[in-house]
Design a protein around this motif. Structure first.
Motif, short mmCIF file in Angstrom:
data_model
loop_
_atom_site.label_atom_id
_atom_site.label_comp_id
_atom_site.label_asym_id
_atom_site.label_seq_id
_atom_site.Cartn_x
_atom_site.Cartn_y
_atom_site.Cartn_z
N ASP A 130 0.82 -1.20 0.00
CA ASP A 130 0.00 0.00 0.00
C ASP A 130 0.86 1.25 0.00
OD1 ASP A 130 -2.34 -1.47 0.04
OD2 ASP A 130 -2.35 -1.60 2.22
N GLN A 131 2.05 1.15 0.55
CA GLN A 131 2.97 2.28 0.59
C GLN A 131 4.39 1.74 0.67
OE1 GLN A 131 1.83 4.50 4.01
NE2 GLN A 131 2.28 2.87 5.45
N ALA A 132 5.36 2.62 0.51
CA ALA A 132 6.75 2.21 0.55
C ALA A 132 7.11 1.72 1.95
CB ALA A 132 7.65 3.38 0.15
N LEU A 133 8.11 0.84 2.03
CA LEU A 133 8.55 0.33 3.33
C LEU A 133 9.10 1.45 4.19
CD1 LEU A 133 10.40 -2.99 2.43
CD2 LEU A 133 8.21 -2.73 3.59
N ARG A 134 8.68 1.43 5.46
CA ARG A 134 9.17 2.40 6.43
C ARG A 134 9.73 1.66 7.62
NH1 ARG A 134 3.82 4.40 5.85
NH2 ARG A 134 3.47 3.77 8.03
N VAL A 135 10.51 2.37 8.42
CA VAL A 135 11.03 1.79 9.65
C VAL A 135 9.84 1.37 10.53
CG1 VAL A 135 12.28 2.30 11.78
CG2 VAL A 135 13.17 3.10 9.59
N GLY A 136 9.89 0.13 11.00
CA GLY A 136 8.80 -0.43 11.80
C GLY A 136 7.92 -1.39 11.03
#
Length: 280
Positions: A130-136
């Motif tokens: 759904d969205q780019a990978l983020r920290v966490g």
């Protein structure tokens, strides 16, 4: 005879007076005369300094983002607070290309001698995300062939940290530098309980040759067709001409703890990953 002598004495007196009035100029006086006569002024500076900050799609300052001066090979990365500075040609329209893992590259036209720039990056909507990978975030699971002829499945390597580093191409100068840096510090990563995994779109044969040539102690995975790059939202670099160089540090639960994107700072991927692991 008397008149000739008188004329000679008078002429000598006149010449002596003239000689007394003609004095040599000092070097300082000559320099002053040259300045007063319109000598050229020092040339103005040919560059100026642009300062700015890069923010992620959530509005947070973004370390490790890259900014490329379009049409050149000049690239800088943002610091831990998302800040950057860059010296640019004066009185010239310049274009920067800003990028980061999981975000769209943005071309930014600058005005002549523009001094400030804030960049707000937008996420790449990759297949399956759904969205780019983020920290966490949990890192998506995958399985790919290795240089040892086996299959690496990410979910089977839980319980300890994993460093996934995506790189453009076997044998290129930056990729060789990065791989050898991971090799030289591999014992440090092992001591921290971490696995190092290199990933590119090169063939398994190319990976085996690259591994043998530089005696790499960690596996390289063949992402044929770049499907895993899309899944991890790894952007292309250098105006889309090259696959990007992005490193993900995952903890023992498989969560993303760090993302670093820089095409040119190959050694920084290694140093930064080790620093993050030391803090886990």
């Amino acid at each position: 005879m008397h008149y000739s002598l008188t004329l000679a004495l008078a002429l000598g007196t006149v010449l002596a007076g003239q000689a007394q009035t003609v004095k040599p100029h000092s070097s300082a006086a000559l320099l002053a005369m040259q300045v007063e006569s319109g000598s050229p002024a020092p040339a103005p500076a040919q560059t100026y300094r642009l300062a700015g900050r890069v923010f992620d799609p959530q509005g947070n300052p973004l370390p490790g983002a890259t900014l490329l001066v379009k049409g050149t090979n000049r690239v800088v990365s943002t610091d831990a607070a998302g800040n950057f500075t860059l010296d640019l040609p004066s009185r010239t329209p310049n274009t920067l290309v800003a990028g980061y893992g999981g975000c769209e590259d943005q071309a930014l036209a600058l005005g002549p001698n523009q001094l400030q720039l804030n960049v707000h990056l937008r996420p790449i909507l990759a297949d399956g995300l759904d969205q780019a990978l983020r920290v966490g975030d949990f890192a998506p699971d995958f399985d790919l062939p290795t240089t040892a002829g086996t299959t690496f499945k990410l979910s089977e390597h839980r319980g300890h940290p994993v460093v996934l580093y995506f790189y453009p191409k076997d044998g290129s100068s930056g990729c060789t530098k990065e791989a050898c840096s991971f090799r030289d510090q591999y014992e440090d990563f092992s001591a921290l309980g971490a696995e190092v995994i290199g990933i590119s779109s090169d063939s398994e044969r190319s990976h085996r040759q690259f591994t043998a040539k530089y005696d790499l102690p960690f596996p390289l995975l063949s992402d044929n067709g770049g499907q895993l790059r899309k899944k991890y939202a790894v952007p292309r670099a250098a105006l889309g001409l090259l696959p990007g160089r992005v490193t993900y540090v995952l903890d023992g639960e498989g969560r993303v703890r760090y993302v670093f994107n820089s095409l040119n700072e190959a050694n920084e991927h290694v140093l930064n990953a080790k620093t993050i692991l030391q803090g886990l």
